[in-house]
Write a protein that holds these residues in place. Structure first.
Motif, mmCIF file in Angstrom:
data_model
loop_
_atom_site.group_PDB
_atom_site.id
_atom_site.type_symbol
_atom_site.label_atom_id
_atom_site.label_comp_id
_atom_site.label_asym_id
_atom_site.label_seq_id
_atom_site.Cartn_x
_atom_site.Cartn_y
_atom_site.Cartn_z
ATOM 1 N N CYS A 152 -23.204 18.028 -36.811
ATOM 2 C CA CYS A 152 -21.926 18.024 -37.537
ATOM 3 C C CYS A 152 -22.194 18.053 -39.038
ATOM 4 C CB CYS A 152 -21.109 16.787 -37.170
ATOM 5 S SG CYS A 152 -19.518 16.716 -38.013
ATOM 6 N N ASP A 190 -19.439 18.443 -41.243
ATOM 7 C CA ASP A 190 -18.104 18.343 -41.831
ATOM 8 C C ASP A 190 -18.156 17.706 -43.221
ATOM 9 O OD1 ASP A 190 -17.222 19.431 -39.520
ATOM 10 O OD2 ASP A 190 -16.141 17.656 -38.794
ATOM 11 N N THR A 230 -19.091 21.454 -35.823
ATOM 12 C CA THR A 230 -18.594 21.425 -37.194
ATOM 13 C C THR A 230 -17.233 22.111 -37.248
ATOM 14 O OG1 THR A 230 -20.864 21.459 -38.037
ATOM 15 C CG2 THR A 230 -19.136 22.132 -39.579
ATOM 16 N N GLU A 231 -16.369 21.632 -38.154
ATOM 17 C CA GLU A 231 -15.023 22.224 -38.243
ATOM 18 C C GLU A 231 -15.132 23.710 -38.586
ATOM 19 O OE1 GLU A 231 -13.252 23.260 -41.014
ATOM 20 O OE2 GLU A 231 -14.710 22.778 -42.587
ATOM 21 N N LYS A 248 -13.180 27.181 -31.553
ATOM 22 C CA LYS A 248 -12.822 25.932 -32.241
ATOM 23 C C LYS A 248 -11.454 26.057 -32.911
ATOM 24 C CE LYS A 248 -17.331 23.845 -33.072
ATOM 25 N NZ LYS A 248 -16.961 22.544 -32.443
ATOM 26 N N ASN A 290 -8.252 23.698 -32.210
ATOM 27 C CA ASN A 290 -7.553 23.022 -33.309
ATOM 28 C C ASN A 290 -6.164 23.607 -33.589
ATOM 29 O OD1 ASN A 290 -9.882 21.552 -33.587
ATOM 30 N ND2 ASN A 290 -10.646 22.704 -35.351
#
Length: 574
Positions: free
Chosen positions: A480, A482, A502-503, A545, A549
């Protein structure tokens, strides 16, 4: 697992007698207390630190109190003086507080002491300065001549005080009483010379008919202290001073675990297996128990906050194992090597086991450069850890990480160690072939760090500063990043870039930079490479992703598909 409670450092409760000290108490009572001979007698109760000497003295004190109550005329036959010399380490002569405690315990002794003294205001002030820990005003003991000079024998004072003290004690003992001095923690005196001085003063002034002495100490430390005053004579000196030496027998693990405040059979079984490794020492057991109580609470919280370990039941055996391993050589610095040893021992044949065991011991650094055990404790520890290496293992890196973290292990992947290395710069900030699996590196400052062939599976770099860092040949599954600062970061031949946790917006920036760097470095014959395929798949992961989201737009979907198609075209130009 039941709730775990802490244990204090006070001696084990005498009413429980978990260690079966009653048998030792009965033996001391029948052989020493009830001697027909009224001559002075010194009994040494010896044992290493934490072996239960204070517990036995406490039981003896209680028994003396019971015997005093049982006398026919109601008057005590036993006057017990319990004395801890180290509490009065600032005194020049330990005989001063010892006599003061005697006066407090036996009312008849106070007027006898007063016979030896003459009220003197200037000397009362002197005593207050030299014996600040004692309340001499309450004792009524403003001595005419400082007792601190007793051991020095100035101006014939020794003979004077010998006669006066002998007469005072004789007044007590001729009334069918005996004085019992319980001297505890003699070996804890800060100055070794004080140990010798106290023994000499007891021999000189108090070794009288009707006086019994029980001295609890670590024999080796007392001998060492005497050797510093009389070189090479410590053992012989102690043998002449003590008429009976009682070395506490070693405890049995089945008895030792009974001091623990739990009825949970699993807890007791886990600790029973440790007792022999700890030399069956009650205090060492209590220290380890108390830390395990604290660490288990931390571990439970850690497990609940990690999605990968939420279903894992906290295991006291595993926690205790890592409490013993931490700060032990390379296995403490690189805990994931322990997982390798777990697997290797399970699959090793008979011929490979002994070399594997030696390698395991070397990793723990339990032997010195001459291949000798550093201590008997280390030898027992090696047997304990080796025998349990392939049983009830950690199995998964995420679980091991949380146990290591909960045990306070100073692992190499900790934020502080990495930050210090990056601050120093140069070769200190270069890390090769390291395991950072599931390491919590969030919020750290790692600018310019160089990571080569490192495994970062599950690592957390959230809010970290990685400006100018280099990742070469690293495994980055489930990492991650972020809100991390990634300006100038290079990603060369890194695998599992399609599995970052990760975003999506930052993820896309990472893959864009990684792709650009890859084609600059790629050789013509390496276009159809594993890394390029990971980059292509990464755009698909980013798209998914966005879907999760609920941030996916048509423009974003079109852009990601186009980027994936461009890589595909480069990999498969036909």
């Amino acid at each position: 697992m039941s709730k775990l409670n802490l244990l204090g450092d006070q001696p084990v409760r005498t009413d429980l007698d978990c260690l079966h000290f009653q048998r030792y108490l009965h033996a001391l009572e029948s052989t020493v207390l009830h001697r027909k001979d009224n001559a002075p007698f010194v009994t040494g109760i010896f044992g290493p630190w934490g072996s239960g000497k204070s517990t036995l003295l406490g039981m003896l004190e209680n028994r003396l109190t019971e015997l005093s109550r049982d006398t026919a005329n109601g008057q005590p036959n036993w006057v017990t003086i319990k004395f801890s010399p180290w509490l009065y380490s600032q005194e020049e002569s330990l005989l001063v507080p010892l006599l003061a405690l005697l006066a407090q315990q036996e009312s008849a002794f106070k007027p006898l002491i007063m016979k030896m003294t003459k009220t003197s205001s200037w000397f009362l002030k002197l005593l207050k300065r030299t014996s600040a820990t004692l309340d001499f005003e309450k004792l009524g003991m403003p001595l005419k001549i400082s007792l601190n000079n007793l051991a020095q024998g100035k101006d014939g004072q020794n003979k004077f005080f010998q006669e006066e003290i002998a007469e005072a004690i004789h007044t007590i003992t001729r009334a069918n009483k005996r004085l019992v001095f319980l001297i505890d923690d003699l070996d804890r005196c800060h100055d070794p010379a004080q140990i010798v001085h106290l023994l000499e003063q007891v021999k000189l002034f108090l070794h009288l008919d009707g006086c019994l002495f029980f001295i609890a100490a670590d024999r080796r430390q007392v001998v060492d202290a005497i050797d510093k005053t009389f070189p090479g004579s410590g053992a012989a000196y102690l043998e002449k001073f003590v008429q009976l030496a009682f070395d506490l027998p070693p405890h049995h693990s089945q008895d030792l675990v009974r001091i623990l405040p739990t009825d949970d059979s699993a807890d007791l079984l886990a600790y029973r297996s440790l007792c022999e490794m700890l030399g069956n020492n009650p205090r060492k057991l209590k220290l380890l128990w108390n830390e395990a109580v604290l660490r288990m609470t931390i571990l439970k919280d850690e497990l609940q906050h990690s999605p990968q370990t939420r279903q894992h039941t906290p295991d006291l055996n595993l926690l205790l194992r890592w409490l013993l391993i931490r700060n032990r050589g390379e296995l403490a610095n690189n805990p994931y090597r322990y997982l390798e040893f777990e697997q290797r021992k399970k699959t090793a044949d008979a011929a490979a086991l002994e070399p594997l065991r030696e390698e395991f011991i070397r990793m723990l650094q339990l032997k010195d450069e001459q291949n000798q055990w550093r201590s008997s404790d280390d030898q027992r520890l090696s047997v304990f850890l080796w025998n349990r290496l392939d049983r009830d293992g950690f199995h998964h890196p995420a679980i091991l990480t949380l146990y290591a973290r909960a045990s306070g292990a100073d692992n190499f992947y900790s934020r502080n160690l990495l930050e210090n290395a990056c601050f120093a710069g140069g070769e200190h900030a270069q890390f090769s072939d390291r395991d950072f699996n599931y390491a919590d590196l969030s919020g750290g400052h790692y600018p310019g760090a160089v990571f080569s062939r490192c495994d970062f599976t599950g690592a957390d770099f959230r809010h970290a500063i990685l400006t100018g860092a280099q990742f070469t040949g690293c495994h980055l599954s489930s990492v991650c990043f972020d809100q991390a600062e990634l300006a100038g970061v290079t990603w060369e031949n890194c695998t599992s870039l399609n599995e970052l946790d990760t975003e999506p917006v930052l993820y896309e920036e990472i893959i864009d930079h990684a792709e650009e760097q890859h084609w600059k470095l790629a050789q013509p014959d390496s276009a159809n490479s594993e890394v390029a395929i990971c980059l292509m798949k990464a755009y698909k992961t980013i798209l998914n992703k966005h879907v999760e989201n609920k941030t996916l737009t048509e423009a974003t979907e079109r852009r990601l598909n186009e980027k994936a198609q461009q890589i595909r075209t480069k990999i498969y130009p036909a």
